[in-house]
Motif scaffolding. Structure first.
Motif, mmCIF file in Angstrom:
data_model
loop_
_atom_site.group_PDB
_atom_site.id
_atom_site.type_symbol
_atom_site.label_atom_id
_atom_site.label_comp_id
_atom_site.label_asym_id
_atom_site.label_seq_id
_atom_site.Cartn_x
_atom_site.Cartn_y
_atom_site.Cartn_z
ATOM 1 N N MET A 1 0.883 -1.297 0.087
ATOM 2 C CA MET A 1 0.073 -0.054 0.040
ATOM 3 C C MET A 1 0.765 1.324 -0.071
ATOM 4 O O MET A 1 0.517 2.260 -0.277
ATOM 5 C CB MET A 1 -0.970 0.033 1.304
ATOM 6 C CG MET A 1 -1.846 1.326 1.235
ATOM 7 S SD MET A 1 -3.067 1.071 -0.344
ATOM 8 C CE MET A 1 -4.512 -0.286 0.251
ATOM 9 N N GLU A 2 2.108 1.208 0.623
ATOM 10 C CA GLU A 2 3.049 2.219 0.623
ATOM 11 C C GLU A 2 3.279 2.875 -0.802
ATOM 12 O O GLU A 2 3.337 3.888 -1.326
ATOM 13 C CB GLU A 2 4.266 1.954 1.370
ATOM 14 C CG GLU A 2 5.061 3.001 1.699
ATOM 15 C CD GLU A 2 6.285 2.763 2.814
ATOM 16 O OE1 GLU A 2 7.305 2.829 2.193
ATOM 17 O OE2 GLU A 2 6.140 1.982 3.675
ATOM 18 N N LYS A 3 3.347 1.769 -1.901
ATOM 19 C CA LYS A 3 3.861 2.280 -3.345
ATOM 20 C C LYS A 3 2.459 3.034 -3.724
ATOM 21 O O LYS A 3 2.739 3.761 -4.484
ATOM 22 C CB LYS A 3 4.176 0.958 -3.838
ATOM 23 C CG LYS A 3 5.352 0.308 -3.644
ATOM 24 C CD LYS A 3 5.603 -1.092 -4.715
ATOM 25 C CE LYS A 3 6.758 -1.667 -4.368
ATOM 26 N NZ LYS A 3 6.926 -3.037 -5.098
ATOM 27 N N ILE A 4 1.247 2.478 -3.424
ATOM 28 C CA ILE A 4 0.179 3.115 -4.029
ATOM 29 C C ILE A 4 0.287 4.729 -3.502
ATOM 30 O O ILE A 4 -0.225 5.668 -4.143
ATOM 31 C CB ILE A 4 -1.062 2.527 -3.536
ATOM 32 C CG1 ILE A 4 -1.147 1.262 -4.274
ATOM 33 C CG2 ILE A 4 -2.570 3.258 -3.921
ATOM 34 C CD1 ILE A 4 -1.374 1.182 -5.922
ATOM 35 N N LYS B 1 -9.325 6.662 -3.189
ATOM 36 C CA LYS B 1 -9.970 5.397 -2.566
ATOM 37 C C LYS B 1 -10.000 4.430 -3.447
ATOM 38 O O LYS B 1 -9.718 3.198 -3.089
ATOM 39 C CB LYS B 1 -11.299 5.929 -1.865
ATOM 40 C CG LYS B 1 -12.068 4.782 -1.378
ATOM 41 C CD LYS B 1 -13.488 5.089 -0.871
ATOM 42 C CE LYS B 1 -14.334 3.939 -0.344
ATOM 43 N NZ LYS B 1 -14.120 2.706 -0.611
ATOM 44 N N ASP B 2 -10.645 4.817 -4.808
ATOM 45 C CA ASP B 2 -10.690 3.464 -5.709
ATOM 46 C C ASP B 2 -9.544 2.889 -6.290
ATOM 47 O O ASP B 2 -9.426 1.777 -6.045
ATOM 48 C CB ASP B 2 -11.271 4.036 -7.093
ATOM 49 C CG ASP B 2 -12.665 4.534 -6.964
ATOM 50 O OD1 ASP B 2 -13.426 4.269 -5.743
ATOM 51 O OD2 ASP B 2 -13.441 5.148 -7.690
ATOM 52 N N ALA C 1 -7.431 -5.279 -3.967
ATOM 53 C CA ALA C 1 -8.098 -6.414 -4.947
ATOM 54 C C ALA C 1 -7.082 -7.074 -5.777
ATOM 55 O O ALA C 1 -6.856 -8.253 -5.998
ATOM 56 C CB ALA C 1 -9.156 -5.975 -5.897
ATOM 57 N N THR C 2 -6.258 -6.065 -6.417
ATOM 58 C CA THR C 2 -5.212 -6.770 -7.405
ATOM 59 C C THR C 2 -4.200 -7.830 -6.482
ATOM 60 O O THR C 2 -3.824 -8.768 -6.980
ATOM 61 C CB THR C 2 -4.531 -5.828 -7.904
ATOM 62 O OG1 THR C 2 -5.272 -4.840 -8.721
ATOM 63 C CG2 THR C 2 -3.340 -6.168 -8.750
ATOM 64 N N GLN D 1 1.846 -5.512 -10.531
ATOM 65 C CA GLN D 1 1.738 -4.262 -11.204
ATOM 66 C C GLN D 1 1.113 -4.255 -12.563
ATOM 67 O O GLN D 1 0.322 -3.330 -13.123
ATOM 68 C CB GLN D 1 3.253 -3.655 -11.558
ATOM 69 C CG GLN D 1 3.416 -2.249 -11.932
ATOM 70 C CD GLN D 1 4.632 -1.486 -11.720
ATOM 71 O OE1 GLN D 1 5.887 -2.529 -11.471
ATOM 72 N NE2 GLN D 1 5.044 -0.412 -11.982
ATOM 73 N N VAL D 2 1.444 -5.310 -13.304
ATOM 74 C CA VAL D 2 0.663 -5.627 -14.689
ATOM 75 C C VAL D 2 -1.047 -5.572 -14.509
ATOM 76 O O VAL D 2 -1.672 -4.990 -15.252
ATOM 77 C CB VAL D 2 1.012 -6.678 -15.410
ATOM 78 C CG1 VAL D 2 0.447 -7.041 -16.650
ATOM 79 C CG2 VAL D 2 2.781 -6.623 -15.636
ATOM 80 N N LEU D 3 -1.362 -6.331 -13.475
ATOM 81 C CA LEU D 3 -2.671 -6.494 -13.286
ATOM 82 C C LEU D 3 -3.334 -5.010 -12.720
ATOM 83 O O LEU D 3 -4.333 -4.818 -13.279
ATOM 84 C CB LEU D 3 -2.934 -7.568 -12.039
ATOM 85 C CG LEU D 3 -4.446 -8.176 -12.237
ATOM 86 C CD1 LEU D 3 -4.806 -8.743 -13.411
ATOM 87 C CD2 LEU D 3 -4.424 -9.030 -11.068
#
Length: 190
Positions: A1-4, A135-136, A143-144, A161-163
């Motif tokens: 989640m940190e990457k996001i 949020k999305d 989910a990925t 990452q691809v997904l």
């Protein structure tokens, strides 16, 4: 989640030209370009990328995406329309933007249409959309990750990452298709 979180920060989603950024005096083209460069510099993919060029502005003018300028100067209303064009051109054709703006340009030229109020409404929606988007993206990332875990492959980071890219790209296509349908409705109502 940190990457996001890092991704969302790097996107500079809050960068927009606000009414406070636009001077109350008319600007020459170079000043308009500088305003856009200063505002959107952090959104560039690389240093070579140009946010706005003289050619782009001239093409918008020739394509009648905004009402004619006076004395080679751009009013606050012109800058607002150019800002909207800048945001829309990422997923709309210039032809569709022209259709979308025909009514706005007519309102600006023939009535006391308050484009500034309209633009503030747009910016309010943009701020809400940014929060929804964040949020999305976080939800899609979760989910990925859970889908990739099911694959039991040693290259989880890459597959994740691809997904994620494929999923976000698909969502982008859904939004683009909705936009095209709405533009088609405007065309049909003419």
């Amino acid at each position: 989640m940190e990457k996001i979180e890092d991704l969302l920060t790097a996107l500079s989603l809050e960068q927009n030209i606000t009414l406070e950024n636009i001077p109350d005096i008319d600007l020459y083209m170079d000043q308009v370009i500088q305003l856009f460069e200063n505002t959107y510099n952090s959104t560039k993919r690389d240093e070579e990328e140009k946010i706005l060029t003289k050619t782009m502005i001239n093409n918008y003018a020739k394509g009648k995406l905004f009402f004619p300028i006076k004395n080679k100067k751009y009013s606050k209303d012109h800058i607002i329309l150019i800002s909207l064009i800048y945001q829309l051109k990422g997923n709309m054709s210039i032809k569709d933007i022209k259709v979308l703006f025909e009514g706005l340009n007519e309102k600006i030229m023939t009535s006391d249409f308050a484009l500034e109020h309209f633009y503030n409404s747009y910016l309010q929606l943009v701020n809400e959309n940014v929060e929804t988007f964040k949020k999305d993206v976080k939800d899609i990332a979760v989910a990925t990750k859970s889908e990739v875990i099911k694959l039991e492959d040693k290259d989880e980071d890459y597959l994740e990452q691809v997904l994620l890219i494929a999923s976000l790209s698909y969502m982008s296509n859904l939004y683009r298709r909705a936009v095209e349908k709405l533009v088609d409705e405007i065309i049909q109502k003419r």
